[in-house]
Design a protein around this motif. Structure first.
Motif, PDB file in Angstrom:
ATOM      1  N   ARG A  82       0.840  -1.200   0.000  1.00 15.50           N
ATOM      2  CA  ARG A  82       0.000   0.000   0.000  1.00 15.50           C
ATOM      3  C   ARG A  82       0.872   1.245   0.000  1.00 15.50           C
ATOM      4  NH1 ARG A  82      -3.312  -3.149   3.507  1.00 15.50           N
ATOM      5  NH2 ARG A  82      -2.322  -2.158   5.316  1.00 15.50           N
ATOM      6  N   MET A  83       1.961   1.241   0.765  1.00 21.98           N
ATOM      7  CA  MET A  83       2.866   2.375   0.846  1.00 21.98           C
ATOM      8  C   MET A  83       3.539   2.611  -0.505  1.00 21.98           C
ATOM      9  SD  MET A  83       3.945   4.794   2.660  1.00 21.98           S
ATOM     10  CE  MET A  83       4.111   4.581   4.403  1.00 21.98           C
ATOM     11  N   ARG A  84       3.990   1.528  -1.155  1.00 25.84           N
ATOM     12  CA  ARG A  84       4.611   1.658  -2.478  1.00 25.84           C
ATOM     13  C   ARG A  84       3.622   2.199  -3.496  1.00 25.84           C
ATOM     14  NH1 ARG A  84       6.317  -3.762  -3.504  1.00 25.84           N
ATOM     15  NH2 ARG A  84       6.712  -4.236  -1.358  1.00 25.84           N
ATOM     16  N   HIS A  85       2.386   1.701  -3.434  1.00 29.32           N
ATOM     17  CA  HIS A  85       1.357   2.192  -4.357  1.00 29.32           C
ATOM     18  C   HIS A  85       1.083   3.665  -4.113  1.00 29.32           C
ATOM     19  CE1 HIS A  85       0.323  -1.521  -6.373  1.00 29.32           C
ATOM     20  NE2 HIS A  85       0.291  -2.153  -5.203  1.00 29.32           N
ATOM     21  N   LYS A  86       1.057   4.066  -2.867  1.00 23.71           N
ATOM     22  CA  LYS A  86       0.821   5.472  -2.530  1.00 23.71           C
ATOM     23  C   LYS A  86       1.959   6.345  -3.057  1.00 23.71           C
ATOM     24  CE  LYS A  86      -0.060   8.617   1.284  1.00 23.71           C
ATOM     25  NZ  LYS A  86      -0.124   8.794   2.711  1.00 23.71           N
ATOM     26  N   GLU A  87       3.210   5.898  -2.880  1.00 20.64           N
ATOM     27  CA  GLU A  87       4.369   6.649  -3.374  1.00 20.64           C
ATOM     28  C   GLU A  87       4.314   6.795  -4.891  1.00 20.64           C
ATOM     29  OE1 GLU A  87       7.843   4.579  -2.014  1.00 20.64           O
ATOM     30  OE2 GLU A  87       7.576   5.232   0.070  1.00 20.64           O
ATOM     31  N   LEU A  88       3.993   5.693  -5.560  1.00 19.04           N
ATOM     32  CA  LEU A  88       3.900   5.748  -7.019  1.00 19.04           C
ATOM     33  C   LEU A  88       2.762   6.652  -7.468  1.00 19.04           C
ATOM     34  CD1 LEU A  88       4.626   2.022  -7.969  1.00 19.04           C
ATOM     35  CD2 LEU A  88       6.115   4.001  -8.321  1.00 19.04           C
ATOM     36  N   ALA A  89       1.653   6.612  -6.768  1.00 25.72           N
ATOM     37  CA  ALA A  89       0.521   7.478  -7.110  1.00 25.72           C
ATOM     38  C   ALA A  89       0.904   8.944  -6.929  1.00 25.72           C
ATOM     39  CB  ALA A  89      -0.698   7.132  -6.259  1.00 25.72           C
ATOM     40  N   GLU A  90       1.616   9.259  -5.851  1.00 23.69           N
ATOM     41  CA  GLU A  90       2.051  10.634  -5.626  1.00 23.69           C
ATOM     42  C   GLU A  90       3.034  11.081  -6.702  1.00 23.69           C
ATOM     43  OE1 GLU A  90       3.572  10.581  -1.634  1.00 23.69           O
ATOM     44  OE2 GLU A  90       1.572  10.662  -0.739  1.00 23.69           O
ATOM     45  N   LEU A  91       3.951  10.193  -7.060  1.00 22.71           N
ATOM     46  CA  LEU A  91       4.901  10.509  -8.122  1.00 22.71           C
ATOM     47  C   LEU A  91       4.172  10.747  -9.435  1.00 22.71           C
ATOM     48  CD1 LEU A  91       7.841  10.853  -8.917  1.00 22.71           C
ATOM     49  CD2 LEU A  91       7.967   8.388  -9.284  1.00 22.71           C
ATOM     50  N   TRP A  92       3.192   9.927  -9.712  1.00 22.98           N
ATOM     51  CA  TRP A  92       2.388  10.082 -10.929  1.00 22.98           C
ATOM     52  C   TRP A  92       1.671  11.436 -10.940  1.00 22.98           C
ATOM     53  CZ3 TRP A  92       2.339   8.008 -15.494  1.00 22.98           C
ATOM     54  CH2 TRP A  92       1.249   8.197 -16.326  1.00 22.98           C
ATOM     55  N   GLN A  93       1.105  11.833  -9.798  1.00 23.96           N
ATOM     56  CA  GLN A  93       0.425  13.123  -9.705  1.00 23.96           C
ATOM     57  C   GLN A  93       1.410  14.267  -9.936  1.00 23.96           C
ATOM     58  OE1 GLN A  93      -1.466  12.860  -5.852  1.00 23.96           O
ATOM     59  NE2 GLN A  93      -3.451  12.421  -6.784  1.00 23.96           N
ATOM     60  N   GLN A  94       2.607  14.141  -9.386  1.00 21.55           N
ATOM     61  CA  GLN A  94       3.617  15.174  -9.595  1.00 21.55           C
ATOM     62  C   GLN A  94       3.969  15.296 -11.071  1.00 21.55           C
ATOM     63  OE1 GLN A  94       6.892  14.010  -7.131  1.00 21.55           O
ATOM     64  NE2 GLN A  94       5.975  14.823  -5.247  1.00 21.55           N
ATOM     65  N   MET A  95       4.098  14.162 -11.737  1.00 27.46           N
ATOM     66  CA  MET A  95       4.417  14.183 -13.164  1.00 27.46           C
ATOM     67  C   MET A  95       3.284  14.838 -13.957  1.00 27.46           C
ATOM     68  SD  MET A  95       6.303  10.513 -13.662  1.00 27.46           S
ATOM     69  CE  MET A  95       6.261  10.653 -15.433  1.00 27.46           C
ATOM     70  N   ARG A  96       2.065  14.530 -13.624  1.00 27.01           N
ATOM     71  CA  ARG A  96       0.917  15.138 -14.309  1.00 27.01           C
ATOM     72  C   ARG A  96       0.901  16.650 -14.097  1.00 27.01           C
ATOM     73  NH1 ARG A  96      -1.956  12.678 -18.006  1.00 27.01           N
ATOM     74  NH2 ARG A  96      -3.814  13.654 -17.254  1.00 27.01           N
ATOM     75  N   LYS A  97       1.256  17.087 -12.879  1.00 30.88           N
ATOM     76  CA  LYS A  97       1.300  18.523 -12.591  1.00 30.88           C
ATOM     77  C   LYS A  97       2.381  19.196 -13.426  1.00 30.88           C
ATOM     78  CE  LYS A  97       1.679  21.914  -8.859  1.00 30.88           C
ATOM     79  NZ  LYS A  97       1.997  22.931  -9.810  1.00 30.88           N
ATOM     80  N   VAL A  98       3.535  18.566 -13.548  1.00 30.26           N
ATOM     81  CA  VAL A  98       4.614  19.130 -14.362  1.00 30.26           C
ATOM     82  C   VAL A  98       4.174  19.236 -15.810  1.00 30.26           C
ATOM     83  CG1 VAL A  98       6.932  18.697 -15.256  1.00 30.26           C
ATOM     84  CG2 VAL A  98       6.469  18.431 -12.830  1.00 30.26           C
ATOM     85  N   GLU A  99       3.492  18.206 -16.315  1.00 36.29           N
ATOM     86  CA  GLU A  99       2.994  18.249 -17.686  1.00 36.29           C
ATOM     87  C   GLU A  99       2.025  19.409 -17.867  1.00 36.29           C
ATOM     88  OE1 GLU A  99       1.245  14.431 -18.282  1.00 36.29           O
ATOM     89  OE2 GLU A  99       3.161  13.459 -18.698  1.00 36.29           O
ATOM     90  N   ALA A 100       1.126  19.585 -16.906  1.00 30.98           N
ATOM     91  CA  ALA A 100       0.154  20.680 -16.987  1.00 30.98           C
ATOM     92  C   ALA A 100       0.869  22.028 -16.929  1.00 30.98           C
ATOM     93  CB  ALA A 100      -0.864  20.564 -15.858  1.00 30.98           C
ATOM     94  N   ASP A 101       1.872  22.142 -16.051  1.00 31.88           N
ATOM     95  CA  ASP A 101       2.626  23.394 -15.950  1.00 31.88           C
ATOM     96  C   ASP A 101       3.362  23.692 -17.248  1.00 31.88           C
ATOM     97  OD1 ASP A 101       1.730  23.660 -13.365  1.00 31.88           O
ATOM     98  OD2 ASP A 101       3.627  23.053 -12.422  1.00 31.88           O
ATOM     99  N   ALA A 102       3.923  22.663 -17.871  1.00 32.06           N
ATOM    100  CA  ALA A 102       4.632  22.852 -19.136  1.00 32.06           C
ATOM    101  C   ALA A 102       3.664  23.335 -20.211  1.00 32.06           C
ATOM    102  CB  ALA A 102       5.311  21.564 -19.568  1.00 32.06           C
ATOM    103  N   ALA A 103       2.469  22.764 -20.242  1.00 34.89           N
ATOM    104  CA  ALA A 103       1.464  23.191 -21.218  1.00 34.89           C
ATOM    105  C   ALA A 103       1.049  24.629 -20.944  1.00 34.89           C
ATOM    106  CB  ALA A 103       0.253  22.271 -21.173  1.00 34.89           C
ATOM    107  N   ASP A 104       0.910  24.994 -19.666  1.00 35.56           N
ATOM    108  CA  ASP A 104       0.551  26.366 -19.319  1.00 35.56           C
ATOM    109  C   ASP A 104       1.630  27.341 -19.750  1.00 35.56           C
ATOM    110  OD1 ASP A 104      -1.808  25.510 -18.253  1.00 35.56           O
ATOM    111  OD2 ASP A 104      -1.151  25.630 -16.154  1.00 35.56           O
TER     112      ASP A 104
END
Length: 193
Positions: free
Chosen positions: A16-38
């Motif tokens: 569960r902890m590993r899944h949570k870490e990966l999910a957080e990393l995924w969210q960070q990557m999505r935010k960076v993508e959105a920021d780059a598009a902005d």
């Protein structure tokens, strides 16, 4: 706890902890993508349109020069355009000459016809009256080109930073995947022992 008991109780707290870490990393990557598009969208429409507006300004300058060479008023030119089927007023002609009013292709063709010049001469060259491009116009064009080159350089630098960020994120994700796979292999080995 046996494998069958672990399966019935759901994922382990480590999983569960590993899944949570990966999910957080995924969210960070999505935010960076959105920021780059902005970042790409943050350039104003006006800024992106600027290299093309130079043509309207040059066109307007030519129209003004041709009109003045004939001693025509802006009002007279507007009347001529009305005779050619374009509802124009003196203020519209003034805006065209300043390069602040968007121009339709059909209007440009009508103006060329009114001045008895080849259609493309309104964009590429002098009309029947021999006119040279002024040094001031060349300087203005050079300044515009320099500004556009600086803007392109800034966009390239931003893109390079974005690429570098994604490469680091990709490497981090690959490391996380490798760690997870290694841990899973170790867990399997321990379960078998």
């Amino acid at each position: 706890m046996t494998e069958s008991q672990q399966g019935r109780n759901g994922p382990s707290s480590e999983d569960r902890m590993r899944h949570k870490e990966l999910a957080e990393l995924w969210q960070q990557m999505r935010k960076v993508e959105a920021d780059a598009a902005d970042t790409l969208d943050s350039r104003s429409m006006e800024e992106r349109r600027q290299p093309y507006e130079w043509w309207e300004k040059m066109f307007g300058q030519r129209v003004r020069e041709w009109r003045k060479a004939r001693n025509w008023s802006q009002e007279y030119l507007a009347e001529e355009l009305n005779l050619h089927g374009f509802d124009m007023h003196q203020t519209t002609v003034a805006k065209i000459e300043r390069g602040t009013r968007p121009l339709r292709v059909s209007e440009a063709v009508a103006i060329a016809s009114i001045f008895s010049v080849p259609v493309l001469s309104v964009f590429y060259g002098p009309g029947p009256e021999t006119e040279s491009v002024t040094q001031q116009a060349m300087r203005e064009h050079m300044e515009l080109l320099e500004k556009q080159a600086r803007s392109a350089q800034e966009r390239l630098e931003d893109a390079a930073k974005t690429v570098a960020y994604y490469e680091v994120q990709r490497q981090s994700m690959a490391d996380a995947i490798n760690r997870a796979a290694l841990e899973a292999d170790q867990s399997d080995d321990e379960a078998e022992a």
